[in-house]
Write a protein that holds these residues in place. Sequence first.
Motif, PDB file in Angstrom:
ATOM      1  N   LEU A 103      -1.180   1.878  -8.540  1.00 33.88           N
ATOM      2  CA  LEU A 103      -2.256   1.387  -8.938  1.00 33.88           C
ATOM      3  C   LEU A 103      -0.938   0.569 -10.616  1.00 33.88           C
ATOM      4  CD1 LEU A 103      -5.227   3.104  -9.181  1.00 33.88           C
ATOM      5  CD2 LEU A 103      -4.424   1.454  -7.497  1.00 33.88           C
ATOM      6  N   ARG A 139      -0.256  -1.470  -6.382  1.00 31.45           N
ATOM      7  CA  ARG A 139      -0.098  -1.418  -4.863  1.00 31.45           C
ATOM      8  C   ARG A 139      -1.462  -0.967  -5.029  1.00 31.45           C
ATOM      9  NH1 ARG A 139       5.039   0.251  -5.944  1.00 31.45           N
ATOM     10  NH2 ARG A 139       6.863  -1.773  -5.395  1.00 31.45           N
ATOM     11  N   GLU A 140      -1.946  -0.905  -3.703  1.00 31.22           N
ATOM     12  CA  GLU A 140      -3.321   0.575  -3.116  1.00 31.22           C
ATOM     13  C   GLU A 140      -2.250   1.397  -2.628  1.00 31.22           C
ATOM     14  OE1 GLU A 140      -6.220  -1.585   0.327  1.00 31.22           O
ATOM     15  OE2 GLU A 140      -4.530  -3.866   0.128  1.00 31.22           O
ATOM     16  N   ARG A 193       0.838  -1.352   0.106  1.00 27.83           N
ATOM     17  CA  ARG A 193      -0.074   0.429  -0.453  1.00 27.83           C
ATOM     18  C   ARG A 193       0.828   0.768   0.182  1.00 27.83           C
ATOM     19  NH1 ARG A 193      -3.783   1.325   5.033  1.00 27.83           N
ATOM     20  NH2 ARG A 193      -5.059  -0.574   4.038  1.00 27.83           N
TER      21      ARG A 193
END
Length: 108
Positions: free
Chosen positions: A70, A74-75, A43
């Motif tokens: 993104l 990844r968040e 994240r």
Amino acid sequence: MSEASVQRGAGGELRLSGVLDYQTGPTLRRAGQELIRKDDAARVVIDCSAVVKSSSVGLSLLLAFTRDALAAGREVLIVGMPGDMREIARVSGLLDVLALTDETQGAV
């Protein structure tokens, strides 16, 4: 001259600080992109709580960093967005596009 920085924090956090405008934007864009590329956290938390002032350039940075994260799978979570940035995001119709939260505790 405007002063601003983007630095890596713990666990994938990006800390934006200072004045986000046309003078600081290009350098921050390159630095943030590189930090996201080099990190492997699941994240990316973008902390805007130390942003002093922002033009629409600040939102452009958030969108670019979100796109970078993104694309790397990844968040993304954006925390601590100051009122002036939030108002520009509201007027621009970006509140629903950006992954905003008011919480700063436990975000990482």
